[in-house]
Design an enzyme around this catalytic site. Structure first.
Site, PDB file in Angstrom:
ATOM      1  N   ALA A 137       2.662   1.240   7.661  1.00  0.00           N
ATOM      2  CA  ALA A 137       1.832   1.185   8.875  1.00  0.00           C
ATOM      3  C   ALA A 137       2.661   1.002  10.141  1.00  0.00           C
ATOM      4  O   ALA A 137       2.164   1.236  11.248  1.00  0.00           O
ATOM      5  CB  ALA A 137       0.818   0.046   8.744  1.00  0.00           C
ATOM      6  N   VAL A 187      13.817  -9.037  -0.001  1.00  0.00           N
ATOM      7  CA  VAL A 187      14.859  -8.213   0.622  1.00  0.00           C
ATOM      8  C   VAL A 187      15.303  -8.875   1.921  1.00  0.00           C
ATOM      9  O   VAL A 187      14.505  -9.065   2.840  1.00  0.00           O
ATOM     10  CB  VAL A 187      14.339  -6.787   0.901  1.00  0.00           C
ATOM     11  CG1 VAL A 187      15.338  -6.014   1.751  1.00  0.00           C
ATOM     12  CG2 VAL A 187      14.079  -6.068  -0.415  1.00  0.00           C
ATOM     13  N   HIS A 222      -4.802  -5.522  10.934  1.00  0.00           N
ATOM     14  CA  HIS A 222      -4.355  -4.132  11.010  1.00  0.00           C
ATOM     15  C   HIS A 222      -3.108  -3.976  11.873  1.00  0.00           C
ATOM     16  O   HIS A 222      -3.052  -3.080  12.730  1.00  0.00           O
ATOM     17  CB  HIS A 222      -5.474  -3.245  11.579  1.00  0.00           C
ATOM     18  CG  HIS A 222      -6.770  -3.385  10.849  1.00  0.00           C
ATOM     19  ND1 HIS A 222      -8.003  -3.165  11.428  1.00  0.00           N
ATOM     20  CD2 HIS A 222      -7.031  -3.729   9.556  1.00  0.00           C
ATOM     21  CE1 HIS A 222      -8.959  -3.364  10.532  1.00  0.00           C
ATOM     22  NE2 HIS A 222      -8.396  -3.717   9.393  1.00  0.00           N
ATOM     23  N   THR A 252       0.830  -1.205   0.000  1.00  0.00           N
ATOM     24  CA  THR A 252       0.000   0.000   0.000  1.00  0.00           C
ATOM     25  C   THR A 252       0.867   1.258   0.000  1.00  0.00           C
ATOM     26  O   THR A 252       0.767   2.103  -0.891  1.00  0.00           O
ATOM     27  CB  THR A 252      -0.922  -0.038   1.237  1.00  0.00           C
ATOM     28  OG1 THR A 252      -1.776  -1.174   1.101  1.00  0.00           O
ATOM     29  CG2 THR A 252      -1.755   1.212   1.365  1.00  0.00           C
ATOM     30  N   ALA A 253       1.736   1.390   0.999  1.00  0.00           N
ATOM     31  CA  ALA A 253       2.547   2.612   1.097  1.00  0.00           C
ATOM     32  C   ALA A 253       3.629   2.644   0.026  1.00  0.00           C
ATOM     33  O   ALA A 253       3.916   3.706  -0.547  1.00  0.00           O
ATOM     34  CB  ALA A 253       3.176   2.703   2.481  1.00  0.00           C
ATOM     35  N   THR A 272      -6.733   0.332   8.751  1.00  0.00           N
ATOM     36  CA  THR A 272      -5.485   1.084   8.600  1.00  0.00           C
ATOM     37  C   THR A 272      -5.085   1.447   7.164  1.00  0.00           C
ATOM     38  O   THR A 272      -4.055   2.092   6.954  1.00  0.00           O
ATOM     39  CB  THR A 272      -4.350   0.273   9.259  1.00  0.00           C
ATOM     40  OG1 THR A 272      -4.538  -1.116   8.942  1.00  0.00           O
ATOM     41  CG2 THR A 272      -4.363   0.441  10.761  1.00  0.00           C
ATOM     42  N   GLY A 274      -1.425  -5.179   0.955  1.00  0.00           N
ATOM     43  CA  GLY A 274      -2.744  -5.329   1.574  1.00  0.00           C
ATOM     44  C   GLY A 274      -3.880  -4.823   0.694  1.00  0.00           C
ATOM     45  O   GLY A 274      -5.003  -5.324   0.780  1.00  0.00           O
ATOM     46  N   TRP A 313       1.685 -14.420   2.220  1.00  0.00           N
ATOM     47  CA  TRP A 313       2.946 -15.035   2.662  1.00  0.00           C
ATOM     48  C   TRP A 313       2.695 -16.473   3.089  1.00  0.00           C
ATOM     49  O   TRP A 313       1.910 -16.701   4.020  1.00  0.00           O
ATOM     50  CB  TRP A 313       3.531 -14.260   3.855  1.00  0.00           C
ATOM     51  CG  TRP A 313       4.156 -12.967   3.449  1.00  0.00           C
ATOM     52  CD1 TRP A 313       3.535 -11.763   3.385  1.00  0.00           C
ATOM     53  CD2 TRP A 313       5.507 -12.752   3.030  1.00  0.00           C
ATOM     54  NE1 TRP A 313       4.423 -10.801   2.943  1.00  0.00           N
ATOM     55  CE2 TRP A 313       5.636 -11.377   2.722  1.00  0.00           C
ATOM     56  CE3 TRP A 313       6.623 -13.573   2.880  1.00  0.00           C
ATOM     57  CZ2 TRP A 313       6.829 -10.811   2.273  1.00  0.00           C
ATOM     58  CZ3 TRP A 313       7.815 -13.006   2.439  1.00  0.00           C
ATOM     59  CH2 TRP A 313       7.909 -11.648   2.135  1.00  0.00           C
TER      60      TRP A 313
HETATM   61  C1  LIG Z   1      -6.878  -9.664   4.692  1.00  0.00           C
HETATM   62  C2  LIG Z   1      -6.750  -8.196   4.970  1.00  0.00           C
HETATM   63  C3  LIG Z   1      -7.899  -7.405   5.035  1.00  0.00           C
HETATM   64  C4  LIG Z   1      -7.785  -6.046   5.301  1.00  0.00           C
HETATM   65  N1  LIG Z   1      -8.908  -5.262   5.263  1.00  0.00           N
HETATM   66  C5  LIG Z   1      -8.798  -3.930   5.413  1.00  0.00           C
HETATM   67  C6  LIG Z   1      -9.919  -3.080   5.246  1.00  0.00           C
HETATM   68  O1  LIG Z   1     -11.016  -3.515   4.913  1.00  0.00           O
HETATM   69  N2  LIG Z   1      -9.738  -1.741   5.421  1.00  0.00           N
HETATM   70  C7  LIG Z   1      -8.525  -1.203   5.765  1.00  0.00           C
HETATM   71  O2  LIG Z   1      -8.441   0.016   5.955  1.00  0.00           O
HETATM   72  N3  LIG Z   1      -7.446  -1.991   5.920  1.00  0.00           N
HETATM   73  C8  LIG Z   1      -7.544  -3.326   5.726  1.00  0.00           C
HETATM   74  N4  LIG Z   1      -6.437  -4.112   5.832  1.00  0.00           N
HETATM   75  C9  LIG Z   1      -5.176  -3.491   6.270  1.00  0.00           C
HETATM   76  C10 LIG Z   1      -4.440  -2.767   5.153  1.00  0.00           C
HETATM   77  O3  LIG Z   1      -4.406  -3.556   4.002  1.00  0.00           O
HETATM   78  C11 LIG Z   1      -3.028  -2.467   5.655  1.00  0.00           C
HETATM   79  O4  LIG Z   1      -3.114  -1.601   6.763  1.00  0.00           O
HETATM   80  C12 LIG Z   1      -2.133  -1.810   4.624  1.00  0.00           C
HETATM   81  O5  LIG Z   1      -2.056  -2.564   3.453  1.00  0.00           O
HETATM   82  C13 LIG Z   1      -0.740  -1.648   5.211  1.00  0.00           C
HETATM   83  O6  LIG Z   1       0.100  -1.149   4.215  1.00  0.00           O
HETATM   84  P1  LIG Z   1       1.678  -1.315   4.288  1.00  0.00           P
HETATM   85  O7  LIG Z   1       2.216  -0.619   3.117  1.00  0.00           O
HETATM   86  O8  LIG Z   1       2.116  -0.915   5.640  1.00  0.00           O
HETATM   87  O9  LIG Z   1       1.937  -2.886   4.185  1.00  0.00           O
HETATM   88  P2  LIG Z   1       1.498  -3.914   3.053  1.00  0.00           P
HETATM   89  O10 LIG Z   1       0.367  -3.377   2.261  1.00  0.00           O
HETATM   90  O11 LIG Z   1       1.337  -5.220   3.728  1.00  0.00           O
HETATM   91  O12 LIG Z   1       2.749  -3.958   2.084  1.00  0.00           O
HETATM   92  C14 LIG Z   1       3.994  -4.493   2.424  1.00  0.00           C
HETATM   93  C15 LIG Z   1       4.593  -5.071   1.153  1.00  0.00           C
HETATM   94  O13 LIG Z   1       5.963  -5.329   1.371  1.00  0.00           O
HETATM   95  C16 LIG Z   1       6.290  -6.576   0.800  1.00  0.00           C
HETATM   96  N5  LIG Z   1       7.421  -7.114   1.546  1.00  0.00           N
HETATM   97  C17 LIG Z   1       7.441  -7.441   2.848  1.00  0.00           C
HETATM   98  N6  LIG Z   1       8.639  -7.939   3.187  1.00  0.00           N
HETATM   99  C18 LIG Z   1       9.388  -7.915   2.079  1.00  0.00           C
HETATM  100  C19 LIG Z   1      10.725  -8.319   1.801  1.00  0.00           C
HETATM  101  N7  LIG Z   1      11.524  -8.826   2.746  1.00  0.00           N
HETATM  102  N8  LIG Z   1      11.185  -8.161   0.531  1.00  0.00           N
HETATM  103  C20 LIG Z   1      10.386  -7.629  -0.441  1.00  0.00           C
HETATM  104  N9  LIG Z   1       9.111  -7.252  -0.225  1.00  0.00           N
HETATM  105  C21 LIG Z   1       8.620  -7.390   1.028  1.00  0.00           C
HETATM  106  C22 LIG Z   1       5.038  -7.409   0.969  1.00  0.00           C
HETATM  107  O14 LIG Z   1       5.007  -8.494   0.070  1.00  0.00           O
HETATM  108  C23 LIG Z   1       3.944  -6.387   0.735  1.00  0.00           C
HETATM  109  O15 LIG Z   1       3.550  -6.325  -0.603  1.00  0.00           O
HETATM  110  C24 LIG Z   1      -6.508  -5.467   5.548  1.00  0.00           C
HETATM  111  C25 LIG Z   1      -5.350  -6.265   5.472  1.00  0.00           C
HETATM  112  C26 LIG Z   1      -5.465  -7.606   5.173  1.00  0.00           C
HETATM  113  C27 LIG Z   1      -4.213  -8.441   5.085  1.00  0.00           C
END
Ligand SMILES: Cc1cc2nc3c(=O)[nH]c(=O)nc-3n(C[C@H](O)[C@H](O)[C@H](O)COP(=O)(O)OP(=O)(O)OC[C@H]3O[C@@H](n4cnc5c(N)ncnc54)[C@H](O)[C@@H]3O)c2cc1C
Length: 569
Positions: free
Chosen positions: A540, A238, A506, A29-30, A551, A104, A79
């Site tokens: 996040a 990574v 979350h 997402t981010a 989130t 996510g 994962w």
């Molecule tokens: C099943 C589910 C349902 C959800 N429902 C909702 C909802 O309805 N509403 C809402 O607001 N939020 C929801 N969320 C939460 C929301 O999706 C997350 O808060 C958001 O995606 C977080 O974003 P992020 O960028 O922090 O992490 P993520 O979106 O998880 O992104 C992290 C990315 O980094 C990659 N990554 C991690 N480690 C490595 C590595 N070592 N090497 C390379 N790549 C890596 C991962 O593959 C992933 O693509 C849900 C989440 C899930 C899993």
């Protein structure tokens, strides 16, 4: 020529030999926001690295597009082998986190909630200067495109559409609960994101035209992908950052069975609240004693890395709906409305609770006959941690949520359970229901949720058989339920609630943002890892406290705000 590489083709030497301006680690997402925004400047060369595959280059898979979140049960997007201990005692259970370009956003429930202004004031009070409501609101507006409103506090031109399900179209179960709540004094509001009041609201969704809008669809459109200065490398894991002189020099990735170092002037960690702290720990940034136990050289002793793991706990009180009262198949979103209310418990703020009214609970025909009230403590205080395994395999971290370990959370969740049971027993609602139950940890439920025609057929058959044979319905429901006695003394009820509660999806807080003079803080208000010149976290994990919202939107906001800060430097 723009290079888009993935793990399936040889990694071009132009990636290995180059020094990028920014490497973004994690295309979730981010990460999609950061890569998109930073590459708006044509001279800024960005590499986005993602462990999962890219399913968004052309039309995304049907299960992703569906506005019922079918994709989260599909193992190709998550994962493998990730587990988490939900409670202080008890074994670890499978925990779903996305591993796919888009993270996510590709699997989430699409509930698009902003959180309350007070949530962000709390961040500012926790030392995250500039992250109070006035500091974050412009970024929510920048990312949103409200499909119904073009004035007031809403964003109208951003890449993420916000759609609401009109109350006139809510199915019978949601309508009945709305009338019970109204008679109980709960106000009806129009928009949960612009109001701070308690009440029942239509659920906002990040969907448009009946399809999910993911982070890649919104931020990595074809025009963005064609940028000469943006490279996307997928199916690349990574492992760690190579650090020296308080700087990150390179990132070490596993791709196509070999280890490759990629250099950049700046690294942005966007691997999410589970994996970002794990990458820092593997790189030698974290609590010194833990790093030594794991045989890792200590680059910086930062006790806060991996601590402060926050999540929303949820208890689902489910009910099998009678024929004629079910959520129509054509209404794809499962939660039409959401109730925000206050527990009024000592030490807890107003509007600390959320109740999701869910018309169906799975994608398959049987799931479409089962509704639920999803009860959650939205300002939760229990804190867990992320640690590395001390064994050789440190790819997947050890996750302990310690849900409901804070007495305030357990107390409120126990009351919420009673509230849900009373609502479903109300004269207006109970005639629609053949059986109320709390789903247990049944392998049958998890297996049936896996996508496929076989499960579709099986669940269809089961549902029909349950309709014509009530004893079978009762037996099957008992088989997958957590047993409880509503009349049991409160002490026993609390034990039941502790066992039956699960974490939502979350996780946040594990690279906590705050004042750089606070030894437990991981990043300062600019997202920079304390003590390092060119290492930033944007995802996040930096949330100091959990917002009273799912989130996704807050994480996009973090991506927008930190990108803006980097671009202005
Ligand atoms: C099943 C589910 C349902 C959800 N429902 C909702 C909802 O309805 N509403 C809402 O607001 N939020 C929801 N969320 C939460 C929301 O999706 C997350 O808060 C958001 O995606 C977080 O974003 P992020 O960028 O922090 O992490 P993520 O979106 O998880 O992104 C992290 C990315 O980094 C990659 N990554 C991690 N480690 C490595 C590595 N070592 N090497 C390379 N790549 C890596 C991962 O593959 C992933 O693509 C849900 C989440 C899930 C899993």
């Amino acid at each position: 020529m723009r290079i888009v590489a993935d793990g399936a083709v040889p990694i071009p030497s132009s990636i290995v030999d180059k020094v990028f301006d920014t490497v973004v680690i994690g295309g979730g997402t981010a990460g999609c926001v950061v890569a998109s925004r930073l590459s708006e400047s044509p001279n800024h060369h960005v590499l986005l690295i993602e462990a999962g595959a890219d399913h968004s280059r052309a039309r995304e898979p049907e299960s992703v597009l569906d506005t019922f979140p079918r994709s989260y049960t599909d193992p190709q997007f998550t994962w493998p082998g990730l587990v988490a201990a939900q409670r202080e005692s008890g074994a670890a259970e499978p925990f779903i986190q996305a591993r796919v370009l888009g993270g996510g956003s590709m699997v989430m429930g699409m509930h698009a909630l902003r959180g309350l202004p007070a949530d962000f004031e709390e961040w500012q009070d926790a030392g995250a200067t500039g992250w109070g409501w006035d500091g974050v609101r412009p970024y929510f507006q920048k990312l949103e495109h409200d499909l119904e409103r073009d004035i007031g506090p809403y964003g109208t031109k951003g890449p993420i559409p916000i759609w609401r399900h009109s109350p006139k179209e809510w199915p019978p179960f949601a309508q009945a609960l709305a009338s019970v709540l109204a008679s109980g004094g709960f106000a009806r509001g129009e928009d949960v994101n612009s109001s701070s009041e308690d009440g029942l609201y239509p659920m906002p969704y990040n969907t448009h035209g009946g399809v999910r809008i993911t982070a890649p669809k919104a931020y990595l459109k074809e025009g963005v992908r064609r940028r000469q200065n943006l490279t996307i490398l997928t199916q690349a894991f990574v492992r760690k950052l190579l650090l020296s002189d308080r700087q990150a020099q390179a990132v070490l990735i596993d791709v196509q069975g070999r280890s490759v170092a990629i250099r950049a002037r700046q690294f942005v960690l966007s691997a999410g609240a589970i994996q970002s702290p794990a990458i820092l720990l593997r790189s030698g940034i974290g609590p010194a004693s833990h790093l030594r136990e794991c045989g890792i050289n200590v680059a910086a002793d930062r006790p806060g890395v991996g601590s402060n793991l926050l999540n929303h706990p949820m208890l689902r009180v489910a009910c099998r709906l009678k024929t004629g009262k079910r959520h129509p198949h054509a209404i794809r979103p499962h939660g039409n409305s959401v109730l925000r209310y206050s527990s009024q418990k000592d030490g807890c703020p107003a509007s600390d609770m959320l109740m999701f009214i869910l018309g169906k609970t799975s994608w398959h025909p049987l799931g479409e006959t089962i509704g639920a009230l999803g009860m959650s403590v939205y300002k939760s205080y229990s804190r867990g941690e992320i640690r590395l395994n001390q064994s050789a395999d440190q790819d997947l971290p050890k996750i302990s949520f310690r849900l409901l370990s804070d007495e305030r959370d357990l107390e409120r969740m126990t009351d919420a359970f009673g509230f849900a049971a009373a609502l479903l027993a109300h004269d207006t609602v109970s005639p629609m229901i053949s059986k109320v139950f709390v789903p247990g940890k049944s392998p049958l439920i998890s297996r049936l949720a896996l996508p496929g025609f076989r499960n579709h057929l099986l669940s269809y058959g089961l549902s029909k058989a349950m309709d014509i044979a009530p004893p079978l319905e009762r037996w099957l429901i008992r088989l997958v339920s957590a047993a409880y006695d509503a009349a049991a003394p409160k002490r026993e009820l609390r034990d039941f609630v502790r066992e039956a509660t699960v974490g939502m999806f979350h996780p946040c807080g594990t690279c906590r943002m705050g004042s750089t003079s606070d030894p437990d803080v991981v990043v300062g208000p600019d997202g920079g890892v304390v003590g390092f010149r060119n290492l930033i976290v944007a995802d996040a994990s930096i949330m100091p406290t959990i917002p009273r919202a799912n989130t996704f939107l807050s994480t996009l906001m973090i991506g927008e705000k930190i990108s803006d800060h980097i671009a202005c430097e």
